[in-house]
Design an enzyme around this catalytic site. Sequence first.
Site, mmCIF file in Angstrom:
data_model
loop_
_atom_site.group_PDB
_atom_site.id
_atom_site.type_symbol
_atom_site.label_atom_id
_atom_site.label_comp_id
_atom_site.label_asym_id
_atom_site.label_seq_id
_atom_site.Cartn_x
_atom_site.Cartn_y
_atom_site.Cartn_z
ATOM 1 N N GLU A 117 -5.740 0.553 4.860
ATOM 2 C CA GLU A 117 -4.674 -0.196 4.701
ATOM 3 C C GLU A 117 -5.316 -1.866 4.427
ATOM 4 O OE1 GLU A 117 -1.333 -2.330 7.752
ATOM 5 O OE2 GLU A 117 -2.866 -1.190 8.745
ATOM 6 N N HIS A 176 -0.861 4.667 5.845
ATOM 7 C CA HIS A 176 -0.677 3.689 4.906
ATOM 8 C C HIS A 176 -1.437 4.244 3.527
ATOM 9 C CE1 HIS A 176 1.099 0.598 7.317
ATOM 10 N NE2 HIS A 176 0.184 0.847 8.171
#
Length: 501
Positions: free
Chosen positions: A351, A376
């Site tokens: 992320e 993510h």
Amino acid sequence: MISIWQTVVMYVPLLWFLRVTDGMPDPSQRDVLMLQEALRQTGGRVALTAAEQKLDAYLRQLKEKEMHNTQFPPAMHFFKAKSLIQRSSIFQVLKQMPKGGALHIHSFTLVSAEWLVKNVTYRPNCYICFTWDKSIRFLFSTSQPFPRLECFYWQLLENLRAKMGNPAEFDESLIQHLTLFTEDPEGDYPSQDIVWEKFQNTFIVAGGLISHAPVLKDYFYQGLMELHLDNIMYLELRSGLSQTYELDGTVNDKSWFIKMFQEVTDKFKEDHPDFLGARIIFSVNRAQSLNEVKAAVKEAIQLQKDYPDVIAGFDLVGREDSGKSLWYFMEALSLPAELGVTLPYFFHAGETDEEGTKTDQNVLDALLFNTTRIGHGYALVHHPVAKELSRTRNVAVELCPISNQVLKLVSDLRNHPAAVLMSEGHPMVISSDDPSVFSTTGLSYDFYEAFVGIGGLKANLGTLKELAVNSIRYSSLPAHLKNKAYAMWQKKWDAFISDLS
């Protein structure tokens, strides 16, 4: 079903079609190449019925129209695009679509900020204080709480609200402390550091309300209700199993939290038989020390042993760029293997928009630690080896488009790296991360951004169908419950198609 011709194309070596020619390329080669690309994308091999093809054509028509509008929502910051999305005909279809499960949502952001303010803050014995840094804190107590470092003076919220000339305006100011929503996101959040500071503070503000034991019971029920209203039938919730407190100050342990969660889930399933259930991914912040994470991993092992139907596994949460890397916690994360036990991991990894850093390497390390999914995975496309490992091991990326945009990883969602993953048919699910903080509920907004913005015109009804099914396929549910979930979802999907045909 996929035609025989399509099946042949999938397996005939690409180079066989790309014969060297002296002049104009063979049009048939171009057709084959385009078909091969279409088959590789997410949903590319999903066979659509006649009714589904009709809806797919309608969605494409709507998407082409939206792409030609002066204001194209995925190209705008979500806070500015939200009202446009709400008026979108595509969004109205997505709201009705059965989406399967939400596999990446954090516990303190599950329920809308409006509900917290307009329901919870109106309850008796709710106190508020205003901190030196212009934030607020809440606490339920039978008497005025003692001053704290950041809170010198607590006021009974009921009394304070009565003094306000405009209670509705006051309530709106409270909501602003619980969300990132603003009319000027670029001006108010000029950097990742600034938006993350406000982001992390919303959890602290909400904590005083949500951690009150009677509130937490209602909170989880309301959270399941908001998901159910968005046609979601299953939840995997990231939670630190925070200590909860009673009105007299008594503190409950993690076991109380888990039992309460299980009881509320069972009650919701009883009230809504078309809801499958919910599980918890026990999470701790990556800012903690190695010894603290070691203790947390050991605790997670025991909790999963004691509550196998509730505890799905373990994760490290918090901002990756400012937190410690997965490799830093190698000793802690290796404990299950050393002890000869299984503890599934569901790591946040990648992320970040920084390349070549320790944070950037988290996607590789997550796979080395055999993560079940990747939270993510924004940086995954920059790691071809990790991307291939993720694909071959069937490790799905939990894509949270709005979160990535609001937290300033990407401004125009058409440029999100997940566009590459979708074009390759990479294992993927859609989720919303922290819906209340981003002023969303459920998954429909994130599905819109993924379908219209990231997927573009290539994304079709087959894409949506595969993403929904993926939320069951890549869930932590045991095989027998996955089969039940598939059957429940298919029934909902068939009704959805019938209603829109």
